[in-house]
Design an enzyme around this catalytic site. Structure first.
Site, PDB file in Angstrom:
ATOM      1  CB  CYS A  83      33.959  60.846  78.103  1.00 33.48           C
ATOM      2  SG  CYS A  83      34.841  60.744  76.539  1.00 33.48           S
ATOM      3  CB  CYS A 204      39.124  50.186  72.478  1.00 41.68           C
ATOM      4  SG  CYS A 204      40.889  50.201  72.149  1.00 41.68           S
ATOM      5  CB  SER A 205      34.740  52.194  75.108  1.00 44.76           C
ATOM      6  OG  SER A 205      35.475  53.363  74.796  1.00 44.76           O
ATOM      7  CE  LYS A 327      35.931  45.940  74.638  1.00 43.09           C
ATOM      8  NZ  LYS A 327      34.854  45.940  73.719  1.00 43.09           N
ATOM      9  CG  HIS A 331      32.190  55.735  75.661  1.00 42.53           C
ATOM     10  ND1 HIS A 331      31.455  56.555  76.491  1.00 42.53           N
ATOM     11  CD2 HIS A 331      33.466  56.232  75.673  1.00 42.53           C
ATOM     12  CE1 HIS A 331      32.240  57.516  76.974  1.00 42.53           C
ATOM     13  NE2 HIS A 331      33.463  57.344  76.489  1.00 42.53           N
TER      14      HIS A 331
HETATM   15  N1  COA Z   1      35.013  46.390  70.933  1.00 39.43           N
HETATM   16  C1  COA Z   1      34.555  45.279  70.290  1.00 39.43           C
HETATM   17  N2  COA Z   1      34.407  45.218  68.956  1.00 39.43           N
HETATM   18  C2  COA Z   1      34.682  46.313  68.249  1.00 39.43           C
HETATM   19  C3  COA Z   1      35.143  47.505  68.834  1.00 39.43           C
HETATM   20  C4  COA Z   1      35.303  47.511  70.228  1.00 39.43           C
HETATM   21  N3  COA Z   1      35.751  48.612  70.850  1.00 39.43           N
HETATM   22  N4  COA Z   1      35.326  48.441  67.874  1.00 39.43           N
HETATM   23  C5  COA Z   1      34.989  47.858  66.710  1.00 39.43           C
HETATM   24  N5  COA Z   1      34.603  46.573  66.931  1.00 39.43           N
HETATM   25  C6  COA Z   1      34.229  45.588  65.918  1.00 39.43           C
HETATM   26  C7  COA Z   1      33.249  46.117  64.889  1.00 39.43           C
HETATM   27  O1  COA Z   1      31.914  45.801  65.252  1.00 39.43           O
HETATM   28  C8  COA Z   1      33.675  45.383  63.646  1.00 39.43           C
HETATM   29  O2  COA Z   1      33.156  44.059  63.707  1.00 39.43           O
HETATM   30  P1  COA Z   1      32.665  43.303  62.367  1.00 39.43           P
HETATM   31  O3  COA Z   1      33.883  43.221  61.489  1.00 39.43           O
HETATM   32  O4  COA Z   1      32.154  42.001  62.882  1.00 39.43           O
HETATM   33  O5  COA Z   1      31.601  44.200  61.807  1.00 39.43           O
HETATM   34  C9  COA Z   1      35.185  45.275  63.788  1.00 39.43           C
HETATM   35  O6  COA Z   1      35.434  45.320  65.210  1.00 39.43           O
HETATM   36  C10 COA Z   1      35.963  46.371  63.113  1.00 39.43           C
HETATM   37  O7  COA Z   1      35.301  47.577  63.368  1.00 39.43           O
HETATM   38  P2  COA Z   1      35.810  48.976  62.873  1.00 39.43           P
HETATM   39  O8  COA Z   1      34.658  49.939  62.971  1.00 39.43           O
HETATM   40  O9  COA Z   1      36.507  48.839  61.555  1.00 39.43           O
HETATM   41  O10 COA Z   1      36.868  49.333  63.988  1.00 39.43           O
HETATM   42  P3  COA Z   1      37.878  50.530  63.948  1.00 39.43           P
HETATM   43  O11 COA Z   1      39.241  49.945  63.745  1.00 39.43           O
HETATM   44  O12 COA Z   1      37.418  51.603  63.045  1.00 39.43           O
HETATM   45  O13 COA Z   1      37.739  51.098  65.447  1.00 39.43           O
HETATM   46  C11 COA Z   1      38.694  51.324  67.605  1.00 39.43           C
HETATM   47  C12 COA Z   1      38.184  50.359  66.536  1.00 39.43           C
HETATM   48  C13 COA Z   1      39.072  50.520  68.829  1.00 39.43           C
HETATM   49  C14 COA Z   1      39.907  52.095  67.080  1.00 39.43           C
HETATM   50  C15 COA Z   1      37.551  52.341  67.925  1.00 39.43           C
HETATM   51  O14 COA Z   1      36.452  51.619  68.442  1.00 39.43           O
HETATM   52  C16 COA Z   1      37.974  53.375  68.943  1.00 39.43           C
HETATM   53  O15 COA Z   1      38.582  54.383  68.592  1.00 39.43           O
HETATM   54  N6  COA Z   1      37.635  53.180  70.227  1.00 39.43           N
HETATM   55  C17 COA Z   1      38.015  54.130  71.278  1.00 39.43           C
HETATM   56  C18 COA Z   1      36.984  55.205  71.395  1.00 39.43           C
HETATM   57  C19 COA Z   1      37.452  56.262  72.356  1.00 39.43           C
HETATM   58  O16 COA Z   1      38.597  56.670  72.385  1.00 39.43           O
HETATM   59  N7  COA Z   1      36.504  56.764  73.180  1.00 39.43           N
HETATM   60  C20 COA Z   1      36.798  57.804  74.129  1.00 39.43           C
HETATM   61  C21 COA Z   1      37.492  57.269  75.303  1.00 39.43           C
HETATM   62  S1  COA Z   1      38.249  58.503  76.310  1.00 39.43           S
END
Ligand code: COA
Length: 383
Positions: A83, A204-205, A327, A331
């Site tokens: 990252c 989470c981002s 956030k 990302h």
């Molecule tokens: N912040 C705010 N909203 C978020 C979000 C976040 N991080 N992630 C998803 N959403 C929203 C989506 O827009 C969606 O909204 P909607 O229903 O109005 O369309 C809803 O939440 C569900 O989204 P979805 O894509 O089904 O989420 P998910 O469960 O597949 O993924 C996380 C959510 C948090 C697991 C995923 O964003 C993630 O893995 N984040 C971490 C990424 C990471 O690890 N990066 C590297 C760091 S070292």
């Protein structure tokens, strides 16, 4: 070393860019940066990307992007540091100009994460496969362990974690390039879906597509183009163990501490000289820990600082993540480090619109890979 300045910047909006390929995304950002700089050529280019091979099946990104950008035969190299790939790309471009080898260099970053790859597995390739990933841990889980330890050791609260998300969504709402432009309340954060206890969805981002690029140049070039010189006054990098369990403490990120020491020394600055800071808030706990490890707050007091509003734009003490951070801005991992530099560039040029920090002339960008195994820090100054 010669003085190095940033003379142009361009990025795509971050988010789910389903109608654009990784090439479209990078080329859009790079063309915007070249146009903004007002240059008629570049001498060389770097492309930061974490895992285009696994995300979209494309490697050899330096050559691919130089071809589609239409700048052949300039040297073009992909840079990878998980990252922190964007920050590392900027650092290579900085040294190329500082050394006198080139006068005008493009530093870019890109990632296309939403095309159907298994994102969690792909991101987890940046952790220790043998000792972390094979045992089922992923990045939300690793940062959740850091959060639990920080809560236990320093009394950091669930409310304080939420304060990071609330502040960054408030800033992101003012950023036209942000993925999420909605504000959130502490209650929404604390009631959002559990991901890895104590981290919830709004800690989470997100998963994002996006590209970002800047043009670095020598001071002579900047003068000829009559550019307001935004100087790069420090470039520093440090590493730590890849696996959390090998560290003496998991509530301090040693790569951040060490890179910050080097950056302050090189710039001859201290934390109180910074007018704004972009940090790698991949999870809310990361912003708290990093704010301490960069020396802005006493160890264990980062949660209190954000909850008291000391890192908000409105307070103007030391605004953190005015862009919305990872956030809220999003990302796309390879692009993040460059987008942080773009936020500093806009702020130091007084062009950050509704999120402008008053009298901003020095800013820091902190970009990290994995759970802090690599960290790249830059300090920019308007002169
Ligand atoms: N912040 C705010 N909203 C978020 C979000 C976040 N991080 N992630 C998803 N959403 C929203 C989506 O827009 C969606 O909204 P909607 O229903 O109005 O369309 C809803 O939440 C569900 O989204 P979805 O894509 O089904 O989420 P998910 O469960 O597949 O993924 C996380 C959510 C948090 C697991 C995923 O964003 C993630 O893995 N984040 C971490 C990424 C990471 O690890 N990066 C590297 C760091 S070292």
């Amino acid at each position: 070393m010669r003085d190095v300045v940033v003379i142009g910047a361009g990025m795509t909006r971050f988010g789910e860019l389903w109608n654009k390929s990784i090439k479209d995304i990078f080329v859009e950002a790079a063309q915007n940066a070249i146009e903004d700089a007002g240059v008629d050529h570049i001498d060389s280019m770097y492309v930061g990307a974490m895992s285009p091979g696994l995300f979209v099946g494309q490697e050899h990104l330096g050559a691919v992007m130089a071809d589609y950008l239409g700048v052949n035969p300039v040297p073009a190299t992909r840079v990878e540091s998980a990252c922190a790939s964007g920050g590392a790309s900027f650092r290579q471009a900085f040294f190329e100009v500082a050394s006198g080898a080139s006068d005008i260099v493009l530093a870019g970053g890109v990632e296309k994460m939403t095309d159907g790859a298994d994102v969690t597995d792909t991101l987890a390739t940046a952790a220790d496969q043998e000792y972390e990933v094979y045992h089922g841990i992923t990045f939300p889980g690793l940062y959740a362990m850091i959060a639990r330890a920080h809560m236990e050791q320093y009394g950091t609260t669930r409310e304080q974690l939420a304060a990071v998300a609330v502040k960054n969504h408030r800033n992101g709402a003012k950023n036209p390039n942000a993925q999420f432009r909605n504000e959130v309340t502490p209650e929404q954060v604390m009631n959002s879906t559990m991901v890895a206890d104590p981290l919830r969805l709004l800690d989470c981002s997100p998963v994002s597509d996006g590209g970002a690029a800047v043009i670095l140049a020598s001071m002579d070039v900047a003068k000829k183009l009559k550019k307001n010189p935004i100087r790069v006054i420090a470039s520093a990098q440090a590493s730590d163990s890849i696996a959390l369990h090998s560290r003496k403490s998991i509530t301090t990120l040693n790569s951040v501490v060490k890179a910050a020491e080097k950056a302050y020394r090189m710039a001859d600055k201290k934390p109180s000289d910074m007018n704004l800071v972009e940090v790698h808030d991949c999870f809310t706990i990361a912003e708290i820990v990093v704010s301490e490890d960069l020396g802005f707050f006493e160890k264990g007091k980062g949660g209190e600082a954000v909850a008291n509003g000391w890192t908000s734009i409105e307070c103007n003490r030391v605004p953190f993540n005015t862009s919305g951070g990872l956030k809220s801005k999003g990302h796309p991992v390879g692009a993040t480090g460059i987008a942080q530099i773009i936020e500093l560039y806009e702020q130091l040029n007084g062009k950050a619109g509704a999120r402008q920090v008053k009298d901003a002339h020095v800013g820091m960008a902190q970009n990290m890979g994995g759970s802090g195994a690599s960290c790249v820090i830059h300090i920019l100054e308007a002169k």
